[in-house]
Design an enzyme around this catalytic site. Structure first.
Site, PDB file in Angstrom:
ATOM      1  N   ASP A  83       0.833  -1.110   0.004  1.00 43.90           N
ATOM      2  CA  ASP A  83      -0.105  -0.103  -0.137  1.00 43.90           C
ATOM      3  C   ASP A  83       0.804   1.090   0.069  1.00 43.90           C
ATOM      4  OD1 ASP A  83      -1.774   1.874   0.393  1.00 43.90           O
ATOM      5  OD2 ASP A  83      -2.618   1.199   2.243  1.00 43.90           O
ATOM      6  N   TYR A 175      -8.842  15.685  -6.229  1.00 47.80           N
ATOM      7  CA  TYR A 175      -8.000  15.222  -7.365  1.00 47.80           C
ATOM      8  C   TYR A 175      -7.287  16.083  -8.126  1.00 47.80           C
ATOM      9  CZ  TYR A 175      -7.066  12.085 -11.374  1.00 47.80           C
ATOM     10  OH  TYR A 175      -6.549  11.152 -12.458  1.00 47.80           O
ATOM     11  N   ALA A 177      -6.226  18.887  -7.433  1.00 49.04           N
ATOM     12  CA  ALA A 177      -5.046  19.689  -6.475  1.00 49.04           C
ATOM     13  C   ALA A 177      -4.129  18.569  -6.522  1.00 49.04           C
ATOM     14  CB  ALA A 177      -5.745  20.000  -5.295  1.00 49.04           C
ATOM     15  N   LYS A 179      -3.190  16.378  -8.801  1.00 51.28           N
ATOM     16  CA  LYS A 179      -2.603  16.267  -9.881  1.00 51.28           C
ATOM     17  C   LYS A 179      -1.789  17.534 -10.429  1.00 51.28           C
ATOM     18  CE  LYS A 179      -3.441  12.185 -10.748  1.00 51.28           C
ATOM     19  NZ  LYS A 179      -2.359  11.079 -11.010  1.00 51.28           N
TER      20      LYS A 179
END
Ligand SMILES: NC(=O)c1ccc[n+]([C@@H]2O[C@H](COP(=O)([O-])OP(=O)(O)OC[C@H]3O[C@@H](n4cnc5c(N)ncnc54)[C@H](OP(=O)(O)O)[C@@H]3O)[C@@H](O)[C@H]2O)c1
Length: 276
Positions: A83, A175, A177, A179
């Site tokens: 993970d 999401y 932010a 990227k």
């Protein structure tokens, strides 16, 4: 033996997938060894298959053991189920990579997850997960792998961002932010390692046909743009990394949207208001 047929896809006049014969070309290309995160699904999986066609030995990283086993069998790769949101997981990956592969020519950070819905009701735990997997994990893994590449004066880093990071998509606030942070990370790192034998390539895909939307719990419902195949994204980003390109937009026309966004933000906002 890798039993997959040897493809010979061409990208911008450059043969992306070779017949298997490799030369010790300078600059670590074609790659002999790679670490691929997100290799159990979607874009990362396709990238791993494509690299195997080039006789590249990979360490496949993901959480889903059976899915990794399937890709490992198809690519004759090694796999590690971890993970990446867990602090310290990057050290485990880097040391396994050194043990199994020796020098690593290429690191592909494709693992990522999405989330859709209004920001004001987004659970804080979901914000944490997105930041941990989409931006902290790639930074930590690159941090763990980079010193050995710098020592050798050779290496390629391929980061999977998203057009959402360049444009800022409503309903995908965190999401977008994460990227956007990937864009800053790629730009700054590229500038810092410039001239030291390391290339940093950022891939900015649009909508890709993978389990990504199902996993985030919100299917992709727009009729346009149509989702593109994950194999196409993998092909184009690996070709771009081979050339040492700074970035690659898939499909290409997306870069025009980003240019409008950068050059005329208020026009972009009006258009986005109309087209969504
Ligand atoms: N699909 C799109 O439309 C699209 C568009 C632009 C950018 N992207 C980006 O492309 C990348 C790949 O996405 P995809 O479309 O290929 O999605 P996908 O098919 O859902 O694959 C996501 C991959 O990330 C891995 N992953 C997620 N959380 C992880 C964690 N905590 N630890 C380790 N691995 C983890 C998954 O591994 P397990 O399943 O083994 O957990 C899986 O291999 C992502 O960074 C995504 O943001 C996707």
């Amino acid at each position: 033996m890798n039993t997959r047929p040897r493809a010979a896809a061409r990208e911008g006049g450059l043969t992306v997938v070779s017949s298997g014969a490799r030369s010790a070309s300078p600059g670590g290309w074609p790659p002999r060894t790679a670490v691929v995160t997100g290799a159990s699904s979607g874009i990362g999986r396709e990238a791993a298959l494509l690299l195997a066609d080039q006789n590249c030995r990979s360490l496949l990283v993901g959480r889903n053991g059976p899915a990794l086993d399937e890709v490992a069998a198809a690519t004759q790769g090694h796999r590690i189920a971890v993970d990446l949101a867990r602090p310290g997981s990057e050290v485990t990956v880097a040391s396994r990579a050194a043990e199994l592969l020796g020098d690593v020519d290429l690191v592909i950070c494709s693992a990522g997850l999405g989330a859709a819905g209004p920001f004001d009701v987004m659970p804080p735990s979901a914000i944490n997960d997105l930041v941990a997997v989409n931006i902290l994990a790639p930074m930590m893994l690159v941090r763990a792998m980079l010193p050995a590449m710098l020592d050798r004066g050779e290496g390629r880093i391929l980061l999977v961002g998203s057009v959402a990071g360049a444009l800022g998509v409503r309903g995908e606030v965190v999401y977008s932010a994460t990227k956007a942070a990937m864009i800053g990370f790629a730009d700054a790192l590229r500038s810092e390692v410039s001239g030291r034998g390391i290339s940093v390539t950022l891939c900015l895909p649009g909508v890709v046909d993978t389990p990504f939307f199902h996993r985030r719990g919100a299917p992709y419902v727009r009729r346009w743009p149509r989702p593109i195949p994950a194999g196409l994204v993998a092909q184009r980003m690996i070709a771009a990394a081979g050339r040492g390109d700074a970035e690659v937009w898939v499909p290409r026309w997306l870069s025009a949207a980003a240019r409008v966004h950068g050059a005329a933000p208020s026009l972009y906002r009006r258009l986005a208001g109309v087209f969504g």
